[in-house]
Design an enzyme around this catalytic site. Sequence first.
Site, PDB file in Angstrom:
ATOM      1  N   SER A   1       0.857  -1.193   0.000  1.00  0.00           N
ATOM      2  CA  SER A   1       0.000   0.000   0.000  1.00  0.00           C
ATOM      3  C   SER A   1       0.884   1.231   0.000  1.00  0.00           C
ATOM      4  O   SER A   1       2.022   1.191   0.496  1.00  0.00           O
ATOM      5  CB  SER A   1      -0.870   0.014   1.261  1.00  0.00           C
ATOM      6  OG  SER A   1      -1.427   1.301   1.466  1.00  0.00           O
TER       7      SER A   1
ATOM      8  N   TYR B   1      -0.868  -0.956  10.210  1.00  0.00           N
ATOM      9  CA  TYR B   1      -1.104  -1.226   8.775  1.00  0.00           C
ATOM     10  C   TYR B   1       0.114  -0.824   7.945  1.00  0.00           C
ATOM     11  O   TYR B   1       0.582  -1.593   7.103  1.00  0.00           O
ATOM     12  CB  TYR B   1      -2.349  -0.459   8.325  1.00  0.00           C
ATOM     13  CG  TYR B   1      -2.752  -0.708   6.884  1.00  0.00           C
ATOM     14  CD1 TYR B   1      -3.274  -1.934   6.475  1.00  0.00           C
ATOM     15  CD2 TYR B   1      -2.648   0.304   5.925  1.00  0.00           C
ATOM     16  CE1 TYR B   1      -3.663  -2.157   5.155  1.00  0.00           C
ATOM     17  CE2 TYR B   1      -3.037   0.094   4.604  1.00  0.00           C
ATOM     18  CZ  TYR B   1      -3.546  -1.137   4.227  1.00  0.00           C
ATOM     19  OH  TYR B   1      -3.937  -1.346   2.919  1.00  0.00           O
TER      20      TYR B   1
HETATM   21  N1  NAD Z   1      -8.935  -0.264  -0.821  1.00  0.00           N
HETATM   22  C1  NAD Z   1      -7.842   0.458  -0.704  1.00  0.00           C
HETATM   23  O1  NAD Z   1      -7.881   1.691  -0.668  1.00  0.00           O
HETATM   24  C2  NAD Z   1      -6.502  -0.234  -0.649  1.00  0.00           C
HETATM   25  C3  NAD Z   1      -5.343   0.509  -0.908  1.00  0.00           C
HETATM   26  C4  NAD Z   1      -4.097  -0.125  -0.846  1.00  0.00           C
HETATM   27  C5  NAD Z   1      -4.034  -1.470  -0.545  1.00  0.00           C
HETATM   28  N2  NAD Z   1      -5.181  -2.168  -0.297  1.00  0.00           N
HETATM   29  C6  NAD Z   1      -5.060  -3.591   0.026  1.00  0.00           C
HETATM   30  O2  NAD Z   1      -5.723  -4.359  -0.962  1.00  0.00           O
HETATM   31  C7  NAD Z   1      -6.199  -5.590  -0.379  1.00  0.00           C
HETATM   32  C8  NAD Z   1      -7.666  -5.738  -0.673  1.00  0.00           C
HETATM   33  O3  NAD Z   1      -8.336  -4.633  -0.126  1.00  0.00           O
HETATM   34  P1  NAD Z   1      -9.875  -4.321  -0.410  1.00  0.00           P
HETATM   35  O4  NAD Z   1      -9.994  -2.851  -0.385  1.00  0.00           O
HETATM   36  O5  NAD Z   1     -10.355  -5.085  -1.571  1.00  0.00           O
HETATM   37  O6  NAD Z   1     -10.467  -4.861   0.967  1.00  0.00           O
HETATM   38  P2  NAD Z   1     -11.665  -5.843   1.323  1.00  0.00           P
HETATM   39  O7  NAD Z   1     -11.855  -5.724   2.779  1.00  0.00           O
HETATM   40  O8  NAD Z   1     -12.813  -5.565   0.416  1.00  0.00           O
HETATM   41  O9  NAD Z   1     -11.053  -7.267   0.968  1.00  0.00           O
HETATM   42  C9  NAD Z   1     -10.146  -7.950   1.798  1.00  0.00           C
HETATM   43  C10 NAD Z   1     -10.343  -9.434   1.586  1.00  0.00           C
HETATM   44  O10 NAD Z   1      -9.415 -10.137   2.430  1.00  0.00           O
HETATM   45  C11 NAD Z   1     -10.111 -11.199   3.059  1.00  0.00           C
HETATM   46  N3  NAD Z   1      -9.450 -11.563   4.317  1.00  0.00           N
HETATM   47  C12 NAD Z   1      -9.348 -10.812   5.464  1.00  0.00           C
HETATM   48  N4  NAD Z   1      -8.710 -11.510   6.419  1.00  0.00           N
HETATM   49  C13 NAD Z   1      -8.397 -12.716   5.870  1.00  0.00           C
HETATM   50  C14 NAD Z   1      -7.747 -13.881   6.363  1.00  0.00           C
HETATM   51  N5  NAD Z   1      -7.282 -13.962   7.628  1.00  0.00           N
HETATM   52  N6  NAD Z   1      -7.596 -14.949   5.530  1.00  0.00           N
HETATM   53  C15 NAD Z   1      -8.064 -14.884   4.257  1.00  0.00           C
HETATM   54  N7  NAD Z   1      -8.685 -13.815   3.730  1.00  0.00           N
HETATM   55  C16 NAD Z   1      -8.860 -12.751   4.539  1.00  0.00           C
HETATM   56  C17 NAD Z   1     -11.523 -10.658   3.290  1.00  0.00           C
HETATM   57  O11 NAD Z   1     -12.453 -11.695   3.532  1.00  0.00           O
HETATM   58  C18 NAD Z   1     -11.760  -9.909   1.988  1.00  0.00           C
HETATM   59  O12 NAD Z   1     -12.263 -10.745   0.966  1.00  0.00           O
HETATM   60  C19 NAD Z   1      -5.846  -5.497   1.108  1.00  0.00           C
HETATM   61  O13 NAD Z   1      -4.626  -6.175   1.327  1.00  0.00           O
HETATM   62  C20 NAD Z   1      -5.672  -4.009   1.328  1.00  0.00           C
HETATM   63  O14 NAD Z   1      -4.850  -3.734   2.432  1.00  0.00           O
HETATM   64  C21 NAD Z   1      -6.409  -1.584  -0.356  1.00  0.00           C
END
Ligand code: NAD
Length: 257
Positions: free
Chosen positions: A149, A164
């Site tokens: 991120s 985070y």
């Molecule tokens: N949305 C943003 O702004 C953003 C920006 C940078 C990075 N990210 C990263 O992208 C990834 C996806 O984010 P998102 O926005 O789609 O979030 P989200 O919450 O929609 O998706 C996260 C997914 O991870 C799964 N998960 C959580 N804990 C878990 C575990 N212990 N075992 C297996 N699966 C697990 C959840 O069930 C979910 O499907 C994350 O790693 C997040 O940190 C997101």
Amino acid sequence: MFNTQRTAVITGATSDRGIGETVARRYAREGWAIVILDLDGEKSAKVAAAIGGEFDVPSFGYEIDVTSEESVTAAEAAVAAEVRDGNLPTVGALANIAGITSPVPFLETTLELWNKVMAVNATGTYLVTKAFLPGMIDAGFGRIVNMSSVSAQRGGGVFGKVPYSSAKAAILGFTKALARELGPTGVTVNAVTPGAVDTNIRVGATAESEAALAASIPVGRTATTEEVAAVITFLSTDDAAYLTGATFDINGGSHIH
Ligand SMILES: NC(=O)c1ccc[n+]([C@@H]2O[C@H](COP(=O)([O-])OP(=O)(O)OC[C@H]3O[C@@H](n4cnc5c(N)ncnc54)[C@H](O)[C@@H]3O)[C@@H](O)[C@H]2O)c1
């Protein structure tokens, strides 16, 4: 259709409006067989079947808790069995997308929160990679893409705070060191560092905070999940063989360095 002979494994890919589901869909659209691994096994299988049906590619979904070595081993064994039985091509790509964030200010964090955020993001990436890597090394081809991120690079500033940013920074070090070690094997390891992406992960964000966020980004908006998925699937192609140990910013210019 350049990847009909390979399977892409995606963790964290069942969340509605999430990045992982879009990544799985894009792999399938590009001809990959897909495996979705997420906390809810039934939902993983359902989402995988829907995507597989839409793009006519083999698809499976299993339960995984990326923080549990036992759970990760079981999921890998389930995938390996389908490969052995001829129901899936060999695993060519792993996208470690599963993650959680936390907006708690540092002095209000607990050790439990710290451990949880580190476990899902950093330890999860370690465990799942370790489970799927031997098959890739045997095949002489592999593409591992880890979800970091912009928070790792600029110290939060979007939503997630110290735990985070720390966990996502650990993923960058992991990616670089593993890429170096795997150089001669045909397996590449890269990280993506999205800025704010339009998903549900920032629970608690308000309309005002979202507007202020958009105004702070040179491109003037948050990223779409498709824009993140495009980079991840490109890094999984044959064309990306010379890209390894690298960090790919997807942040609309919000962090230029
Ligand atoms: N949305 C943003 O702004 C953003 C920006 C940078 C990075 N990210 C990263 O992208 C990834 C996806 O984010 P998102 O926005 O789609 O979030 P989200 O919450 O929609 O998706 C996260 C997914 O991870 C799964 N998960 C959580 N804990 C878990 C575990 N212990 N075992 C297996 N699966 C697990 C959840 O069930 C979910 O499907 C994350 O790693 C997040 O940190 C997101």
